[in-house]
Design a protein around this motif. Sequence first.
Motif, PDB file in Angstrom:
ATOM      1  N   VAL A  34      47.685  36.379  37.951  1.00 16.98           N
ATOM      2  CA  VAL A  34      47.587  36.334  36.492  1.00 16.98           C
ATOM      3  C   VAL A  34      48.988  36.575  35.938  1.00 16.98           C
ATOM      4  O   VAL A  34      49.615  37.582  36.269  1.00 16.98           O
ATOM      5  N   THR A  35      49.465  35.640  35.094  1.00 20.28           N
ATOM      6  CA  THR A  35      50.823  35.730  34.554  1.00 20.28           C
ATOM      7  C   THR A  35      50.817  35.402  33.073  1.00 20.28           C
ATOM      8  O   THR A  35      50.150  34.467  32.648  1.00 20.28           O
ATOM      9  N   ASN A  36      51.606  36.158  32.296  1.00 19.26           N
ATOM     10  CA  ASN A  36      51.726  35.854  30.878  1.00 19.26           C
ATOM     11  C   ASN A  36      53.092  35.247  30.555  1.00 19.26           C
ATOM     12  O   ASN A  36      53.911  35.021  31.461  1.00 19.26           O
ATOM     13  N   ALA A  37      53.361  34.981  29.292  1.00 19.75           N
ATOM     14  CA  ALA A  37      54.604  34.330  28.860  1.00 19.75           C
ATOM     15  C   ALA A  37      55.837  35.178  29.144  1.00 19.75           C
ATOM     16  O   ALA A  37      56.949  34.647  29.218  1.00 19.75           O
ATOM     17  N   ASN A  38      55.679  36.485  29.314  1.00 16.58           N
ATOM     18  CA  ASN A  38      56.799  37.376  29.631  1.00 16.58           C
ATOM     19  C   ASN A  38      57.006  37.524  31.132  1.00 16.58           C
ATOM     20  O   ASN A  38      57.791  38.364  31.559  1.00 16.58           O
ATOM     21  N   ASN A  39      56.275  36.742  31.927  1.00 16.61           N
ATOM     22  CA  ASN A  39      56.307  36.803  33.390  1.00 16.61           C
ATOM     23  C   ASN A  39      55.778  38.131  33.934  1.00 16.61           C
ATOM     24  O   ASN A  39      56.115  38.525  35.044  1.00 16.61           O
ATOM     25  N   ASP A  40      54.959  38.818  33.134  1.00 17.20           N
ATOM     26  CA  ASP A  40      54.238  39.980  33.644  1.00 17.20           C
ATOM     27  C   ASP A  40      53.114  39.431  34.511  1.00 17.20           C
ATOM     28  O   ASP A  40      52.313  38.613  34.065  1.00 17.20           O
ATOM     29  N   THR A  41      53.077  39.878  35.762  1.00 15.65           N
ATOM     30  CA  THR A  41      52.237  39.240  36.782  1.00 15.65           C
ATOM     31  C   THR A  41      51.446  40.289  37.557  1.00 15.65           C
ATOM     32  O   THR A  41      51.964  41.361  37.846  1.00 15.65           O
ATOM     33  N   GLN A  42      50.211  39.964  37.879  1.00  9.01           N
ATOM     34  CA  GLN A  42      49.427  40.810  38.763  1.00  9.01           C
ATOM     35  C   GLN A  42      48.555  39.941  39.650  1.00  9.01           C
ATOM     36  O   GLN A  42      48.214  38.813  39.304  1.00  9.01           O
ATOM     37  N   VAL A  43      48.232  40.492  40.822  1.00  8.51           N
ATOM     38  CA  VAL A  43      47.370  39.811  41.771  1.00  8.51           C
ATOM     39  C   VAL A  43      45.988  40.445  41.685  1.00  8.51           C
ATOM     40  O   VAL A  43      45.855  41.649  41.511  1.00  8.51           O
ATOM     41  N   VAL A  44      44.954  39.612  41.811  1.00 10.22           N
ATOM     42  CA  VAL A  44      43.578  40.078  41.728  1.00 10.22           C
ATOM     43  C   VAL A  44      42.809  39.555  42.943  1.00 10.22           C
ATOM     44  O   VAL A  44      42.879  38.366  43.259  1.00 10.22           O
ATOM     45  N   LEU A  45      42.094  40.450  43.602  1.00  4.48           N
ATOM     46  CA  LEU A  45      41.138  40.061  44.642  1.00  4.48           C
ATOM     47  C   LEU A  45      39.817  39.833  43.924  1.00  4.48           C
ATOM     48  O   LEU A  45      39.247  40.764  43.358  1.00  4.48           O
ATOM     49  N   VAL A  46      39.343  38.582  43.913  1.00  3.95           N
ATOM     50  CA  VAL A  46      38.093  38.234  43.238  1.00  3.95           C
ATOM     51  C   VAL A  46      37.021  38.036  44.293  1.00  3.95           C
ATOM     52  O   VAL A  46      37.232  37.332  45.290  1.00  3.95           O
ATOM     53  N   ILE A  47      35.850  38.676  44.070  1.00  7.85           N
ATOM     54  CA  ILE A  47      34.734  38.533  45.000  1.00  7.85           C
ATOM     55  C   ILE A  47      33.495  38.082  44.236  1.00  7.85           C
ATOM     56  O   ILE A  47      33.318  38.401  43.065  1.00  7.85           O
ATOM     57  N   GLN A  48      32.639  37.336  44.942  1.00  3.99           N
ATOM     58  CA  GLN A  48      31.419  36.787  44.345  1.00  3.99           C
ATOM     59  C   GLN A  48      30.278  36.985  45.337  1.00  3.99           C
ATOM     60  O   GLN A  48      30.440  36.744  46.535  1.00  3.99           O
ATOM     61  N   HIS A  49      29.110  37.396  44.826  1.00  2.42           N
ATOM     62  CA  HIS A  49      27.954  37.693  45.687  1.00  2.42           C
ATOM     63  C   HIS A  49      26.743  36.897  45.197  1.00  2.42           C
ATOM     64  O   HIS A  49      26.246  37.126  44.103  1.00  2.42           O
ATOM     65  N   THR A  50      26.251  35.970  46.034  1.00  8.64           N
ATOM     66  CA  THR A  50      25.097  35.151  45.666  1.00  8.64           C
ATOM     67  C   THR A  50      23.865  35.470  46.522  1.00  8.64           C
ATOM     68  O   THR A  50      22.880  34.744  46.458  1.00  8.64           O
TER      69      THR A  50
END
Length: 138
Positions: free
Chosen positions: A59-75
Amino acid sequence: MRFKALTVAAAAAGALAFAASPASAAANWQEVNTNSNWNCLPYKTHTISANIKFKPCVVTNANNDTQVVLVIQHTGTAAAIVAGEVRSDFGSNTLCNSSTFNPGFTRGCYAPTVNVPPSGDGAVNVRLSVNGTSNWYA
């Protein structure tokens, strides 16, 4: 700026320049609400269950502030105990707390936000543990 999973040849690409800020950082699992600031690789199935999938997102914004996200999904139909880890070459790293993950949900473990220069390049990877069995995104 270009990101790729450490063990995957495919890149989660792109020069990202958007106005909204990244999602809030926390080591606990939170809701996932994506928008155009999110750049994700495809879901991979965890070896413990065909019903639990995970992926890395940047995830990055216009100021180049960035973070990583571990996304999980359960069906599936039964709750699982999940934990995880987020790693990046640019310092958006965290351990994800152990938590009960109920069916029908999508959740994210958000690493801290860091500033990455536009010319920066870095690799990211995530690990998901389900009921004690860990898989790196590969």
